[in-house]
Scaffold this active site. Structure first.
Site, mmCIF file in Angstrom:
data_model
loop_
_atom_site.group_PDB
_atom_site.id
_atom_site.type_symbol
_atom_site.label_atom_id
_atom_site.label_comp_id
_atom_site.label_asym_id
_atom_site.label_seq_id
_atom_site.Cartn_x
_atom_site.Cartn_y
_atom_site.Cartn_z
ATOM 1 N N LYS A 1 -5.958 11.164 -2.685
ATOM 2 C CA LYS A 1 -6.312 10.024 -3.525
ATOM 3 C C LYS A 1 -6.871 10.524 -4.854
ATOM 4 O O LYS A 1 -7.953 11.085 -4.915
ATOM 5 C CB LYS A 1 -7.303 9.101 -2.832
ATOM 6 N N THR B 1 0.841 -1.188 0.000
ATOM 7 C CA THR B 1 0.000 0.000 0.000
ATOM 8 C C THR B 1 0.874 1.234 0.000
ATOM 9 O O THR B 1 1.884 1.279 0.715
ATOM 10 C CB THR B 1 -0.949 0.041 1.213
HETATM 11 P P1 AMP Z 1 -6.151 1.596 -0.515
HETATM 12 O O1 AMP Z 1 -5.456 0.865 0.561
HETATM 13 O O2 AMP Z 1 -5.221 2.211 -1.485
HETATM 14 O O3 AMP Z 1 -7.190 0.774 -1.161
HETATM 15 O O4 AMP Z 1 -6.897 2.822 0.142
HETATM 16 C C1 AMP Z 1 -7.765 2.706 1.238
HETATM 17 C C2 AMP Z 1 -8.291 4.066 1.606
HETATM 18 O O5 AMP Z 1 -9.104 4.567 0.535
HETATM 19 C C3 AMP Z 1 -9.177 4.120 2.811
HETATM 20 O O6 AMP Z 1 -8.437 4.145 4.011
HETATM 21 C C4 AMP Z 1 -9.943 5.412 2.560
HETATM 22 O O7 AMP Z 1 -9.169 6.552 2.908
HETATM 23 C C5 AMP Z 1 -10.129 5.395 1.056
HETATM 24 N N1 AMP Z 1 -11.437 4.799 0.697
HETATM 25 C C6 AMP Z 1 -11.684 3.547 0.277
HETATM 26 N N2 AMP Z 1 -12.997 3.365 0.014
HETATM 27 C C7 AMP Z 1 -13.606 4.540 0.296
HETATM 28 C C8 AMP Z 1 -14.962 5.004 0.255
HETATM 29 N N3 AMP Z 1 -15.962 4.230 -0.145
HETATM 30 N N4 AMP Z 1 -15.195 6.271 0.642
HETATM 31 C C9 AMP Z 1 -14.198 7.087 1.045
HETATM 32 N N5 AMP Z 1 -12.905 6.713 1.099
HETATM 33 C C10 AMP Z 1 -12.606 5.453 0.740
#
Ligand code: AMP
Length: 539
Positions: free
Chosen positions: A434, A179
């Site tokens: 993001k 990650t």
């Molecule tokens: P990753 O590990 O790259 O998949 O990122 C995970 C992070 O993405 C989470 O900790 C959130 O900050 C963000 N995230 C994932 N899904 C959502 C969602 N449905 N709404 C808002 N943020 C999200």
């Protein structure tokens, strides 16, 4: 009861025995469609496993993949773990130096690469220590020396019929993914067979993604990002038709594929669906999608405007939250029946929340005064635990403060939980932006910008953006008498960062607001410039 292991060989054998004639369709680089059956897929996945073992793979060895979403990647998803190896998906959107770091940190022994990604590989190949690079001839062109041709590699293993699965424990590593959604260097998460099998059961449930043998399912979410939300495993378990878009992720290509393959379920980050929605609105009545089409949307928030827009076109959005550290599915925005009696506006507000935890995932919100009540107002950091939540990062000698003493994982997301158990993300403690589903480190950008001779101080914040969800903005204090343009800044940063990391805009200020502790007060900057990208300046 029997002590029956929750491991991948069962899914593969079941796929052959029960779903042998189900179809897997992949869009190739030249846009043609490759089709074969589960039976073909299982034979080739087992051939890959056999070939890897013959090439010297030992249990626990990592095998990297640098690939788009297609049938060969699916073969790797199964073939590597059932050989006793560990599937390590490499994120092709990262800067080449970062990919090399990740492959090195994971100690990948073998690497499987799409031929169309060889130009990317060349940019970091000299930094790799892998033993063998296997190239998938997706274009049909001969594989150049000194690489091994994937087709020749698996053909060389002989018949898959006599392949014997090695002994696998359900706690053995199945795969890993790094990650970049944390501060500092990317961190590795290792998934066990057990965790991914249980995750598949939870994801298939009617009130999660409701996946079934009747579905034609298209994972747009990359297979190099958190196991494509576990879909390759879940879909193979339930026996859905699987449709993979290859490298063609623009809205028209995706719509063509959805229409042609009668897709009933698709999954991807909001940026993908914004694009599709725009295309649907531009050409009303042109696209003939399946009645009752569902899309799982996650990775960033699915805003109310998207839920409403998709509903107008008869597409049902399933809003989900998760992380690399949670395999990823943690919560799903499914409405309880009594909430379906509320006003339309209220229902949308509820559906825009990140949702209720799926079975076996526990959530809590911890604020300054300890665990916050489930009142929909009290905010704090979201913590989770469950059988598919990481308990540690791979090979991190200094440990991590992401895990609490009482065994929960600290997500870095700031959230509330309401009386009904619906979690809503309100902010992030991590200093990250993001963009289109992938992370940008604001701290790395700030440090690099501050090395520019014209810059006295700089802060980088994520500003909400209609297409990419968030894009970086550089807030800069210039040195006296110095000058700086956005182009000049880009030229300065370009060697160090992927192009899509570069801030879309730069604003000059006299000073950067700070907290009482002297840290940048980024919340104030985010508030001040919150509408800057509303017009959609990034392309
Ligand atoms: P990753 O590990 O790259 O998949 O990122 C995970 C992070 O993405 C989470 O900790 C959130 O900050 C963000 N995230 C994932 N899904 C959502 C969602 N449905 N709404 C808002 N943020 C999200």
């Amino acid at each position: 009861m029997m002590n029956y292991p929750l491991t991948l060989p069962h899914l593969l054998e079941r796929a052959r025995l029960i779903h042998g004639s189900a179809e897997i369709v992949s869009r190739m680089p030249d846009k043609s469609l490759h089709r074969y059956t589960y039976d073909d897929f299982v034979r080739r996945a087992k051939s890959l496993a056999k070939a890897l073992i013959q090439a010297g793979l030992r249990k626990g060895d990592r095998v990297g993949t640098l690939m788009w979403n297609h049938y060969v990647h699916l073969e790797a998803y199964f073939g590597i773990p059932v050989s006793g190896g560990v599937l390590h998906t490499l994120n092709l959107r990262l800067h080449p130096d970062e990919i090399a770091y990740i492959a090195g940190h994971a100690e990948d022994r073998f690497l499987i690469v799409d031929d169309v990604l060889l130009p990317l590989l060349k940019r970091f190949e000299d930094k790799l220590r892998v033993e063998k690079i296997i190239v998938v001839p997706l274009t049909g062109q001969p594989v150049p020396e000194p690489y091994t041709d994937y087709e020749a590699f698996i053909a060389g293993a002989g018949s898959p019929d006599d392949f014997e699965y090695p002994d696998l424990d359900e706690q053995d590593a199945l795969g890993m993914c790094y990650t970049s959604g944390t501060t500092g260097r990317p961190k590795g998460v290792v998934y066990s067979h057990r965790s991914m099998i249980l995750h598949s059961f939870a994801c298939a449930m009617t009130d999660t993604m409701g996946l079934s043998i009747k579905d034609s399912a298209m994972p747009v979410v990359p297979m190099f990002h958190v196991n494509a939300w576990g879909l390759p495993f879940t879909l193979t378990m339930v026996g859905s038709k699987q449709v993979y878009p290859g490298p063609h992720l623009d809205p028209v290509s995706l719509l063509e594929l959805m229409q042609h393959e009668q897709v009933t379920f698709a999954a991807g980050v909001p940026t993908i669906w914004f694009g599709i929605l725009q295309e649907l609105e531009k050409n009303p009545g042109h696209w003939k999608l399946q009645d009752g089409l569902r899309t799982a949307v996650g990775g960033s928030a699915a805003p109310e405007s998207m839920l409403r827009g998709m509903d107008r076109h008869g597409v049902r959005v399933i809003h989900a939250w998760g992380m690399t550290e949670t395999a990823p599915v943690g919560t799903v925005g499914i409405l309880k029946p009594h909430l379906l009696k509320r006003s339309e506006d209220e229902q949308y507000a509820w559906r825009a929340k990140q949702g209720i935890p799926v079975p076996f995932v526990e959530i809590r919100v911890v604020g300054e005064n300890g665990e916050a009540p489930w009142d929909g107002k009290s905010m704090g950091e979201l913590e989770v635990r469950g059988p598919w939540v990481a308990a540690a990062y791979h090979n991190l000698p200094d440990g991590s403060d992401s895990f609490t003493e009482d065994g929960w994982f600290r997500t870095g997301d700031v959230a509330t939980i309401d009386e009904e158990g619906y979690m809503k993300i309100t902010d992030r403690t991590k200093d990250l932006i993001k963009s289109g589903g992938e992370w940008i480190s604001s701290v790395d950008l700030e440090n690099a910008i501050m090395a520019h001779p014209a810059v006295k101080e700089a802060a980088v914040v994520g500003i909400s953006h209609p297409k990419w969800q968030e894009r970086p903005l550089a807030v800069v204090v210039k040195k006296e008498g110095a000058d700086l343009t956005l182009e000049g800044l880009h030229a300065f940063l370009a060697p160090k960062f992927a192009k899509w990391w570069l801030p879309d805009e730069m604003v000059f200020v006299d000073e950067i607001p700070r907290t009482s502790a002297g840290k940048f007060l980024k919340s104030r900057l985010r508030e001040e410039y919150k509408d800057l990208y509303s017009g959609g300046s990034a392309s």
